[in-house]
Design a protein around this motif. Sequence first.
Motif, PDB file in Angstrom:
ATOM      1  N   ASP A  32      45.103  40.686  24.485  1.00 13.24           N
ATOM      2  CA  ASP A  32      45.243  40.978  25.913  1.00 13.24           C
ATOM      3  C   ASP A  32      44.785  39.802  26.770  1.00 13.24           C
ATOM      4  O   ASP A  32      44.473  39.974  27.936  1.00 13.24           O
ATOM      5  N   SER A  33      44.751  38.616  26.165  1.00 19.49           N
ATOM      6  CA  SER A  33      44.316  37.397  26.862  1.00 19.49           C
ATOM      7  C   SER A  33      42.896  37.531  27.393  1.00 19.49           C
ATOM      8  O   SER A  33      42.544  36.934  28.422  1.00 19.49           O
TER       9      SER A  33
ATOM     10  N   TYR B  11      49.899  41.747  29.377  1.00 27.61           N
ATOM     11  CA  TYR B  11      48.648  40.990  29.277  1.00 27.61           C
ATOM     12  C   TYR B  11      48.695  39.913  28.203  1.00 27.61           C
ATOM     13  O   TYR B  11      47.982  38.912  28.291  1.00 27.61           O
ATOM     14  N   ARG B  12      49.514  40.102  27.212  1.00 26.53           N
ATOM     15  CA  ARG B  12      49.634  39.097  26.152  1.00 26.53           C
ATOM     16  C   ARG B  12      50.222  37.809  26.721  1.00 26.53           C
ATOM     17  O   ARG B  12      51.240  37.816  27.394  1.00 26.53           O
ATOM     18  N   GLY B  13      49.559  36.718  26.457  1.00 28.33           N
ATOM     19  CA  GLY B  13      50.045  35.431  26.940  1.00 28.33           C
ATOM     20  C   GLY B  13      49.865  35.222  28.429  1.00 28.33           C
ATOM     21  O   GLY B  13      50.496  34.344  29.021  1.00 28.33           O
ATOM     22  N   SER B  14      48.961  35.999  29.048  1.00 37.14           N
ATOM     23  CA  SER B  14      48.735  35.869  30.486  1.00 37.14           C
ATOM     24  C   SER B  14      47.694  34.786  30.765  1.00 37.14           C
ATOM     25  O   SER B  14      46.695  34.672  30.062  1.00 37.14           O
ATOM     26  N   SER B  15      47.922  34.027  31.816  1.00 35.31           N
ATOM     27  CA  SER B  15      46.977  32.979  32.222  1.00 35.31           C
ATOM     28  C   SER B  15      46.158  33.396  33.436  1.00 35.31           C
ATOM     29  O   SER B  15      45.406  32.587  33.976  1.00 35.31           O
ATOM     30  N   GLN B  16      46.289  34.651  33.840  1.00 31.23           N
ATOM     31  CA  GLN B  16      45.629  35.106  35.054  1.00 31.23           C
ATOM     32  C   GLN B  16      44.120  35.265  34.845  1.00 31.23           C
ATOM     33  O   GLN B  16      43.669  35.938  33.925  1.00 31.23           O
ATOM     34  N   VAL B  17      43.366  34.626  35.725  1.00 32.55           N
ATOM     35  CA  VAL B  17      41.912  34.757  35.776  1.00 32.55           C
ATOM     36  C   VAL B  17      41.561  35.181  37.191  1.00 32.55           C
ATOM     37  O   VAL B  17      41.911  34.499  38.156  1.00 32.55           O
ATOM     38  N   ASN B  18      40.860  36.304  37.315  1.00 30.40           N
ATOM     39  CA  ASN B  18      40.589  36.873  38.631  1.00 30.40           C
ATOM     40  C   ASN B  18      39.182  36.520  39.100  1.00 30.40           C
ATOM     41  O   ASN B  18      38.231  36.545  38.328  1.00 30.40           O
ATOM     42  N   ARG B  19      39.070  36.174  40.373  1.00 32.28           N
ATOM     43  CA  ARG B  19      37.758  35.962  40.979  1.00 32.28           C
ATOM     44  C   ARG B  19      37.333  37.273  41.639  1.00 32.28           C
ATOM     45  O   ARG B  19      37.954  37.736  42.590  1.00 32.28           O
ATOM     46  N   VAL B  20      36.293  37.894  41.107  1.00 29.54           N
ATOM     47  CA  VAL B  20      35.876  39.220  41.554  1.00 29.54           C
ATOM     48  C   VAL B  20      35.103  39.113  42.866  1.00 29.54           C
ATOM     49  O   VAL B  20      34.166  38.306  42.988  1.00 29.54           O
ATOM     50  N   LYS B  21      35.468  39.944  43.825  1.00 26.43           N
ATOM     51  CA  LYS B  21      34.823  39.949  45.130  1.00 26.43           C
ATOM     52  C   LYS B  21      33.789  41.074  45.191  1.00 26.43           C
ATOM     53  O   LYS B  21      34.127  42.246  45.035  1.00 26.43           O
ATOM     54  N   ILE B  22      32.540  40.696  45.411  1.00 30.95           N
ATOM     55  CA  ILE B  22      31.444  41.667  45.453  1.00 30.95           C
ATOM     56  C   ILE B  22      30.514  41.303  46.603  1.00 30.95           C
ATOM     57  O   ILE B  22      30.221  40.126  46.836  1.00 30.95           O
ATOM     58  N   ASP B  23      30.035  42.321  47.318  1.00 30.70           N
ATOM     59  CA  ASP B  23      29.066  42.102  48.377  1.00 30.70           C
ATOM     60  C   ASP B  23      27.708  41.813  47.755  1.00 30.70           C
ATOM     61  O   ASP B  23      27.127  42.662  47.078  1.00 30.70           O
TER      62      ASP B  23
END
Length: 472
Positions: free
Chosen positions: A143-144, A225-237
């Motif tokens: 799932d990358s 999700y396989r072969g995905s290059s997505q990296v998420n920047r999580v937004k938190i207070d």
Amino acid sequence: MLLLQGIQNLGRVTAPTFKKQLGRNFVFQWRDVHSSCALTAKLKDPPSVKKPPDDLPVFQYIGKQTQRVSKIFVWGNAVTGALGVPDFLDPPPRKRARKHQSVPYCLQDFSQDARTVSCGYGFTVLTSSKEKGKVWGTGVNTDSQLGLQKTVKTTHKGANAIVLDYLIAPAPVDLPLTNPQETQVLQVACGRAHSLILTDREGVFSLGNNAYGQCGRAAVENEEYRGSSQVNRVKIDGKVKQLAAGLDHSLFLTEDGEVYSCGWGADGQTGLGHYKSEHRPTKLRGDIDGEKITQVATFADCCLAVSEKGDLFGWGNSEYNQLASVTETTQVNVPRLLPFDYIGKAVQVAVGGTICAVLNDQGQVYVWGYGILGKGPKLEETPIPELLPEVLFGRNDFSPDVTVKEIKAGLNCFAAVTTGGDLYTWGVNKHGCLGLGHVKDQYFPWKVSLPGDVVSVECGVDHMVAVIKSLL
């Protein structure tokens, strides 16, 4: 006289004996004396000193100024590649593949400057204090959760890029850092198929499966999700200081002591007062509202937290009596104060699939839940914490000050690190994940043999990783 006797004895020994004596007791030199040859013998050791047999141990003494180095040791299930040792799955000639490793094995490529590790469901994420902004991953990557990993395969038709679903050796995980040379990775946390990464300057990143919003972004129907290059920047207070990843949910603890969560909530594990999934990291309320939380823990679908006052809180799945002290329901969707005053001031918690543990400020370990808890085969289930005898962790008349300083839990096993630098494990020993040299279940804490002082340990479903400080 000794010189003359030694020269005379040379004529009586055979060639092999001569070579042996030559290397042991004498250094010979030929020289010309008045146009004739003379043999000069010089004693290296007194005649009474004998060379020890080759099978005796050799001791190397370490100076006081010698600095200890960080090393990573791995053990457990090797089939997934989570141990990061290529020779286990792709052995050299005349060697057999290894399905499991029941004793600790040094991960040589990451023996220096190891900082933090985390064990997921069949994969491992590692960081280094020397290499800023660097993260490595090994094991399952379907799932990358270890980022986009590719290799190039060349055939007669040309070169093709192939997505790697499994890694058998640590590979770098690409992060979209603004200043990679200045940003330090502080912590990593791994769930079933997603990873969380905490940095000192650029916040939290998430990657992998996001079917329930556990990566802190909106779930996309039929997302691949396989072969995905997505990296998420999580937004938190607020500024995050600790991460915890469950099966398909995520917890974030801020420096202000507030807890945020996102992901799957069917068992109430998000603690948000409902049983729906939530993709936006949202602040938890309930009994922890107004409390300063110092640590959170989760692994499957049950969650525990400790406050600055030493109180213990829990929410999520309670099918195995994890939260039976406050409710008869099997799912709890808000944090509840657990009435365990008799254990003293809690400082750390650990929770697995059906098992729970708490460490108090006296270094004592209490366990509860369902499974192998550490007090023998007769104690299989208890809704309230029971104390594990301190002698099980090496405390005795010769070591009266030894206490436990860290506890961790895998799916069905525990690990504890003592102030003496020793590691103890117990529980279900699937694939030798306890590191005890066998695959039998362990009903009491048992010491793991490691060549150094244990700094920290992380538990997965069927493998473990320890960071140690070693002199060698």
